[in-house]
Scaffold this motif. Structure first.
Motif, short mmCIF file in Angstrom:
data_model
loop_
_atom_site.label_atom_id
_atom_site.label_comp_id
_atom_site.label_asym_id
_atom_site.label_seq_id
_atom_site.Cartn_x
_atom_site.Cartn_y
_atom_site.Cartn_z
N THR A 2 0.92 -1.22 0.00
CA THR A 2 0.01 -0.13 0.03
C THR A 2 0.80 1.35 0.01
OG1 THR A 2 -1.48 -1.32 1.23
CG2 THR A 2 -1.96 1.09 1.33
N LYS A 3 0.35 2.48 -0.46
CA LYS A 3 1.24 3.51 -0.50
C LYS A 3 1.75 4.16 0.90
CE LYS A 3 0.14 8.33 -2.37
NZ LYS A 3 -1.13 9.04 -2.97
N SER A 17 2.33 6.63 2.51
CA SER A 17 1.76 7.63 3.51
C SER A 17 0.63 6.96 4.01
CB SER A 17 1.33 9.16 2.56
OG SER A 17 0.50 8.65 1.27
N VAL A 18 -0.13 6.35 3.36
CA VAL A 18 -1.25 5.70 3.82
C VAL A 18 -0.96 4.58 4.92
CG1 VAL A 18 -3.58 4.44 3.34
CG2 VAL A 18 -2.61 6.08 1.72
N GLU A 56 0.04 5.89 8.33
CA GLU A 56 -1.08 6.12 9.11
C GLU A 56 -1.82 5.25 9.74
OE1 GLU A 56 -4.14 8.88 7.58
OE2 GLU A 56 -2.86 10.26 6.96
N LYS A 111 -2.27 3.81 13.80
CA LYS A 111 -3.48 3.58 14.26
C LYS A 111 -3.44 2.21 15.01
CE LYS A 111 -8.39 3.19 13.22
NZ LYS A 111 -8.59 1.91 13.56
N GLY A 157 -8.57 -1.77 -6.46
CA GLY A 157 -6.97 -2.14 -6.70
C GLY A 157 -6.22 -2.22 -5.64
N VAL A 158 -6.91 -2.12 -4.53
CA VAL A 158 -5.88 -2.25 -3.20
C VAL A 158 -5.74 -3.74 -2.70
CG1 VAL A 158 -5.67 -1.46 -0.75
CG2 VAL A 158 -6.86 0.17 -2.49
N TYR A 211 -2.99 -4.07 3.04
CA TYR A 211 -3.63 -2.99 3.73
C TYR A 211 -4.18 -3.08 5.14
CZ TYR A 211 -7.11 0.89 4.39
OH TYR A 211 -7.76 1.99 4.76
#
Lengths: 254, 246
Positions: free
Chosen positions: B22-23, B25-26, B29, B33, B124-125, B130
């Motif tokens: 996954t990207k 920056s995402v 986070e 969390k 598309g994730v 994720y």
């Protein structure tokens, strides 16, 4: 344009989709209808890549999904938006974050630019001042509209809707139908809607595909329904007394 | 046959967890969390339990010391050994299998039931990367939690021993320092890393591959606790045999 050629899908020994071939045109709202268990949701999931058909080919424009490499698959997914039956909004995110999600995943835009686009699409689906609310705090109709906003925020070429009207009152259902049709026309996208709602069929069915026990038994437009003698579509559409009366009036007028 | 299929799907899941990332920056986070959900929010209950269990170990050891020739420092020694070798890494992990494991299974299971995982896939994730990868990274901080429980367990033993009138503070501290083998800490933290991986992945597997509705989410949470506990106990035995029996 999406073209399917002889797709066959099995679960174990049971054949769910039996050699279905058809074309869904760009700029039109294409409806897949049929009774519960007829295979329409399985067909939609084959089109979006959640299921892989055992046989047959699916073309997006001229490219067969079976021949695409990983990068082409990724691009296709980015060009795809989907409205799920229950909305499928992420519970842990507020409305703004839900709609912004595809942009955050796939664009390198600044947060301000993404927020501007989010507000633009929320306005398009007639939702304002709900940005900070969570999915549990809004109504079913609003969830569908947020889901549409999320599906179109990345400017998709293909929009898939799984029973967009389920659980909605008739007025809200018509609003959602019209919204889907308007978005299809405005953006010239290929839209496929799975439904068994007769109002949707009559309102927005520019191209209708009827499935029965996994087979394609009729295809045409909503206008052609009044003229056809095909037993399957007549039996399916004119189930209620109201629609039977409408048909009688139509036949008399003709 | 079903068990072989399940084991196969678990390893295939792990393969997908570490592919198509996954990207950045995402993901960053998501990791913060998960650290909050899995580690920080467990701190209170785990501290409470370890403090009082440390106290109970000290009292029970003291009550079993009937021979006046045995030094009272044994209370500190026994508390240290029980807490470091077994209670903090293993039994806190079983408690975490109930708290964190059920949370992971029910949250991923609910996402499965409400088509949120399908939504991720359609976008598309890589849903496994994720959802599961940030949990694995967050649980790399699990040894910090265990270090805190070790400290609080021994403090609990000291307070219970001294204020209960079973030993003096100096005897207890002598016991804590008596024949201390630093490898026991290494052994405890090696176990902790293995348990952390089990805690992150087994409940995720249970939630991700569940089928059905709300009732099945509850069943999957129960199964998750059972299987996570079984794997923790089995791996505890194997690691102990490998590291301590030579």
């Amino acid at each position: 344009m999406i073209k399917v050629e002889n797709i066959l899908k099995r679960f174990g020994d049971e054949v769910i989709l039996k050699n279905i071939s058809t074309t869904f045109d760009r700029g039109k709202t294409n409806l897949v209808i049929g009774r519960s268990g007829s295979g329409k949701t399985v067909m939609l999931k084959c089109l979006v890549g959640l299921f892989t058909p055992e046989e047959g080919r699916i073309y997006f424009e001229d490219n067969a999904i079976q021949d695409m490499n990983t990068e082409q698959h990724r691009i296709l997914r980015e060009e795809t938006g989907m409205l799920f039956q229950g909305g499928a909004l992420f519970d842990s995110m507020n409305i703004e974050e839900n709609v912004m999600f595809p942009l955050r995943m796939f664009s390198n835009n600044k947060r301000e630019e993404m927020l501007e686009r989010v507000n633009e699409v929320l306005k398009r689906v007639d939702l304002e001042n709900v940005n900070k609310k969570f999915p549990a705090e809004i109504s079913g109709g609003m969830k569908k509209r947020v889901s549409i906003a999320r599906a179109i925020v990345n400017k998709p070429k293909y929009l898939f809707c799984d029973e967009p009207n389920s659980g909605l009152d008739p007025k809200t259902a018509t609003l959602i139908d019209n919204l889907i049709q308007d978005i299809t026309k405005e953006n010239n996208i290929t839209t496929i809607v799975v439904t068994h709602d007769m109002n949707s069929v009559m309102e927005i069915g520019e191209k209708i595909v009827l499935l029965k026990q996994g087979k394609l038994v009729w295809e045409g437009s909503n206008k052609e329904i009044f003229k056809t003698d095909n037993k399957d579509i007549v039996d399916f559409v004119y189930t209620s007394n109201l629609f039977k009366k409408i048909r009688d009036v139509q036949l008399k007028e003709n | 046959m079903k068990y072989f299929r399940d084991i196969g799907s678990y390893f295939l899941m792990l393969k997908r967890v570490f592919s198509s990332p996954t990207k950045g920056s995402v993901m960053r986070e998501l990791i913060f969390k998960e650290i909050d959900d899995l580690i920080i929010k467990s701190l209170a209950i785990v501290s409470f339990i370890s403090f009082f269990v440390g106290g109970v170990i000290a009292i029970q050891t003291a009550l079993n010391l009937e021979n006046p020739l045995i030094s009272k420092s044994l209370i500190g020694f026994a508390t240290r050994q029980s807490i470091i070798l077994e209670f903090a890494p293993t039994f806190i992990s079983i408690i975490m299998a109930g708290k964190v494991g059920s949370f992971i299974t029910s949250s991923i299971g609910s996402m499965r039931v409400t088509e949120q995982i399908d939504a991720l896939e359609v976008m598309g994730v890589n849903s496994l990367n994720y959802l599961v990868f940030p949990k694995i990274i967050a649980l790399l901080f699990y040894p910090f939690l265990i270090a805190i429980t070790m400290f609080l367990g021994i403090i609990g033993g000291l307070i219970a021993g001294v204020y209960g009138g079973f030993t003096s503070a100096s005897d207890f501290i002598i016991g804590i320092q008596d024949t201390f083998n630093p490898f026991h800490l290494t052994y405890a933290f090696i176990k902790t890393f293995v348990f952390a991986f089990i805690l992150a992945t087994v409940p995720s597997w249970q939630g991700y591959y569940m089928k059905g509705g709300a009732l099945e989410v509850g069943k999957a949470s129960t199964n998750s606790f059972v299987w996570t506990s079984v794997l923790i106990i089995l791996s505890n035995y194997i690691i102990t045999q490998l590291l301590l029996s030579s």
